[in-house]
Design an enzyme around this catalytic site. Structure first.
Site, PDB file in Angstrom:
ATOM      1  N   HIS A 228       4.631  -4.965  10.250  1.00  0.00           N
ATOM      2  CA  HIS A 228       5.172  -4.363  11.479  1.00  0.00           C
ATOM      3  C   HIS A 228       5.382  -5.394  12.586  1.00  0.00           C
ATOM      4  O   HIS A 228       4.680  -6.407  12.638  1.00  0.00           O
ATOM      5  CB  HIS A 228       4.200  -3.308  12.036  1.00  0.00           C
ATOM      6  CG  HIS A 228       4.084  -2.073  11.208  1.00  0.00           C
ATOM      7  ND1 HIS A 228       4.834  -0.954  11.432  1.00  0.00           N
ATOM      8  CD2 HIS A 228       3.292  -1.792  10.146  1.00  0.00           C
ATOM      9  CE1 HIS A 228       4.509  -0.018  10.544  1.00  0.00           C
ATOM     10  NE2 HIS A 228       3.569  -0.503   9.742  1.00  0.00           N
TER      11      HIS A 228
ATOM     12  N   HIS B  45      -7.555  -0.936   5.625  1.00  0.00           N
ATOM     13  CA  HIS B  45      -6.500  -0.047   6.131  1.00  0.00           C
ATOM     14  C   HIS B  45      -6.331   1.120   5.149  1.00  0.00           C
ATOM     15  O   HIS B  45      -6.349   2.278   5.540  1.00  0.00           O
ATOM     16  CB  HIS B  45      -5.215  -0.854   6.282  1.00  0.00           C
ATOM     17  CG  HIS B  45      -4.043  -0.075   6.779  1.00  0.00           C
ATOM     18  ND1 HIS B  45      -3.959   0.410   8.058  1.00  0.00           N
ATOM     19  CD2 HIS B  45      -2.895   0.312   6.163  1.00  0.00           C
ATOM     20  CE1 HIS B  45      -2.801   1.054   8.200  1.00  0.00           C
ATOM     21  NE2 HIS B  45      -2.144   1.016   7.068  1.00  0.00           N
TER      22      HIS B  45
ATOM     23  N   ASP C 154       5.758   4.539   5.163  1.00  0.00           N
ATOM     24  CA  ASP C 154       6.653   3.565   5.807  1.00  0.00           C
ATOM     25  C   ASP C 154       6.741   2.250   5.029  1.00  0.00           C
ATOM     26  O   ASP C 154       7.459   1.339   5.424  1.00  0.00           O
ATOM     27  CB  ASP C 154       6.219   3.308   7.269  1.00  0.00           C
ATOM     28  CG  ASP C 154       4.801   2.781   7.396  1.00  0.00           C
ATOM     29  OD1 ASP C 154       3.885   3.330   6.755  1.00  0.00           O
ATOM     30  OD2 ASP C 154       4.601   1.810   8.161  1.00  0.00           O
ATOM     31  N   HIS C 155       6.041   2.166   3.893  1.00  0.00           N
ATOM     32  CA  HIS C 155       6.111   0.965   3.053  1.00  0.00           C
ATOM     33  C   HIS C 155       6.725   1.235   1.681  1.00  0.00           C
ATOM     34  O   HIS C 155       7.078   0.284   0.974  1.00  0.00           O
ATOM     35  CB  HIS C 155       4.712   0.342   2.905  1.00  0.00           C
ATOM     36  CG  HIS C 155       4.155  -0.095   4.229  1.00  0.00           C
ATOM     37  ND1 HIS C 155       4.099  -1.416   4.624  1.00  0.00           N
ATOM     38  CD2 HIS C 155       3.689   0.629   5.274  1.00  0.00           C
ATOM     39  CE1 HIS C 155       3.609  -1.469   5.852  1.00  0.00           C
ATOM     40  NE2 HIS C 155       3.342  -0.245   6.268  1.00  0.00           N
TER      41      HIS C 155
ATOM     42  N   HIS D 166       1.324   3.868   1.998  1.00  0.00           N
ATOM     43  CA  HIS D 166       1.848   4.604   3.152  1.00  0.00           C
ATOM     44  C   HIS D 166       3.370   4.703   3.084  1.00  0.00           C
ATOM     45  O   HIS D 166       4.057   3.755   2.705  1.00  0.00           O
ATOM     46  CB  HIS D 166       1.411   3.934   4.468  1.00  0.00           C
ATOM     47  CG  HIS D 166      -0.018   4.203   4.815  1.00  0.00           C
ATOM     48  ND1 HIS D 166      -0.728   3.426   5.692  1.00  0.00           N
ATOM     49  CD2 HIS D 166      -0.867   5.183   4.396  1.00  0.00           C
ATOM     50  CE1 HIS D 166      -1.960   3.908   5.801  1.00  0.00           C
ATOM     51  NE2 HIS D 166      -2.068   4.961   5.021  1.00  0.00           N
TER      52      HIS D 166
ATOM     53  N   HIS E 260       0.837  -1.203   0.000  1.00  0.00           N
ATOM     54  CA  HIS E 260       0.000   0.000   0.000  1.00  0.00           C
ATOM     55  C   HIS E 260       0.865   1.245   0.000  1.00  0.00           C
ATOM     56  O   HIS E 260       2.087   1.154   0.118  1.00  0.00           O
ATOM     57  CB  HIS E 260      -1.015  -0.016   1.156  1.00  0.00           C
ATOM     58  CG  HIS E 260      -0.440   0.023   2.531  1.00  0.00           C
ATOM     59  ND1 HIS E 260       0.365  -0.971   3.049  1.00  0.00           N
ATOM     60  CD2 HIS E 260      -0.552   0.945   3.528  1.00  0.00           C
ATOM     61  CE1 HIS E 260       0.703  -0.675   4.292  1.00  0.00           C
ATOM     62  NE2 HIS E 260       0.171   0.489   4.604  1.00  0.00           N
TER      63      HIS E 260
ATOM     64  N   ASP F 150      -0.211  -4.082   6.067  1.00  0.00           N
ATOM     65  CA  ASP F 150      -0.878  -3.618   7.282  1.00  0.00           C
ATOM     66  C   ASP F 150      -2.346  -4.060   7.324  1.00  0.00           C
ATOM     67  O   ASP F 150      -3.186  -3.392   7.929  1.00  0.00           O
ATOM     68  CB  ASP F 150      -0.812  -2.076   7.381  1.00  0.00           C
ATOM     69  CG  ASP F 150       0.599  -1.585   7.678  1.00  0.00           C
ATOM     70  OD1 ASP F 150       1.502  -2.421   7.874  1.00  0.00           O
ATOM     71  OD2 ASP F 150       0.779  -0.358   7.716  1.00  0.00           O
TER      72      ASP F 150
HETATM   73 FE    FE Z   1       2.623   0.598   8.072  1.00  0.00          FE
HETATM   74 ZN    ZN Z   2      -0.012   1.446   6.612  1.00  0.00          ZN
END
Ligand code: FE
Ligand code: ZN
Length: 239
Positions: free
Chosen positions: A169, A112, A58-59, A56, A54, A131
């Site tokens: 995570h 999400h 942090d990915h 986001h 996805h 996530d």
């Molecule tokens: Fe994440």
């Molecule tokens: Zn995420």
């Protein structure tokens, strides 16, 4: 095929999938580029594909640096084309993505985010759930509805029980506190928590987890219906 777990940022996991017959590799969700480059260089690997679950930060934060350095192709959900920069290969729900010797089925798992997908490497019996599904938990619902998230999780329940789950995570310990609070008599859960604590004490990741264990211990997968799931997810948001 071999899968390596790479820690990124605070508590993210990226994964490097290696075809040992030719040293080609894919990376799933590079939250940053440095630890990925470090691993690739020390092991003489060619990064062919970057897979994103996805959009986001942090990915995907490591995407462009890796793409520029290795000429890797970015593989992501077609409907996220306006928010994941420079996608090369667009995938959609239920498609089988195949390139070189890599082969994965794509599951669209909204909840999400609206464009969240999972990559199921069915030959290896491994799924990368980003996530959406965590060990003993599930993602926060940011863009979807409770119903969408419930349905997305239900897709995972139907996979072979021995499927290994690689999530985005290291949230397992916090998740376990919530599970045990609402499912205090579950002996399988108690046992899993023991194992989790041991791994963390030894500085080891708690992933991958196995679907059979999640079906027995993850309260969000155990929720029988949408109503129960919704209540649990709301409680978890304020936990
Ligand atoms: Fe994440
Ligand atoms: Zn995420």
């Amino acid at each position: 095929m071999k899968t390596e777990i790479i820690k990124c940022l605070q508590d993210n996991y990226s994964y490097i999938i290696i075809d040992e017959s030719n040293n080609n590799a894919c990376v799933v969700d590079p939250g940053e580029s440095f630890p990925i480059i470090d691993f690739l260089e020390s092991n003489g690997l060619k990064l062919k594909y970057i897979l994103n679950t996805h959009h986001h930060y942090d990915h995907i934060n490591g995407n462009l640096e890796l793409k520029n350095k290795y000429g890797s192709k970015i593989v992501a959900f077609e409907e996220d084309k306006n928010r994941i920069p420079k996608i090369d290969i667009f995938v959609r729900d239920n498609e089988i993505w195949k390139a070189d010797n890599f082969e994965a089925k794509i599951y669209h798992t909204p909840g999400h985010t609206s464009g969240h997908i999972a990559f199921h490497f069915f030959n290896e019996k491994k799924i990368f759930t980003g996530d959406t599904l965590f060990s003993l938990g599930c993602g926060r619902i940011f863009e979807g509805t409770f119903k969408e998230m419930f349905n997305s999780l239900s897709k995972f329940k139907k996979l072979p029980k021995e499927t290994e789950i690689y999530c985005g995570h290291e949230y397992t310990l916090q998740n376990s506190d919530f599970c045990i609070k609402h499912d205090p008599k579950n002996p399988k859960l108690k046992n899993k928590i023991k194992n989790i604590k041991k791994k963390l004490n030894d500085n080891l990741p708690t992933v991958p987890t196995v679907l059979s264990e999640e079906l027995e211990c993850n309260i969000f997968l155990r929720a029988k219906n949408l109503q129960t799931f919704t209540k649990l997810r709301e409680l978890k948001d304020n936990f």
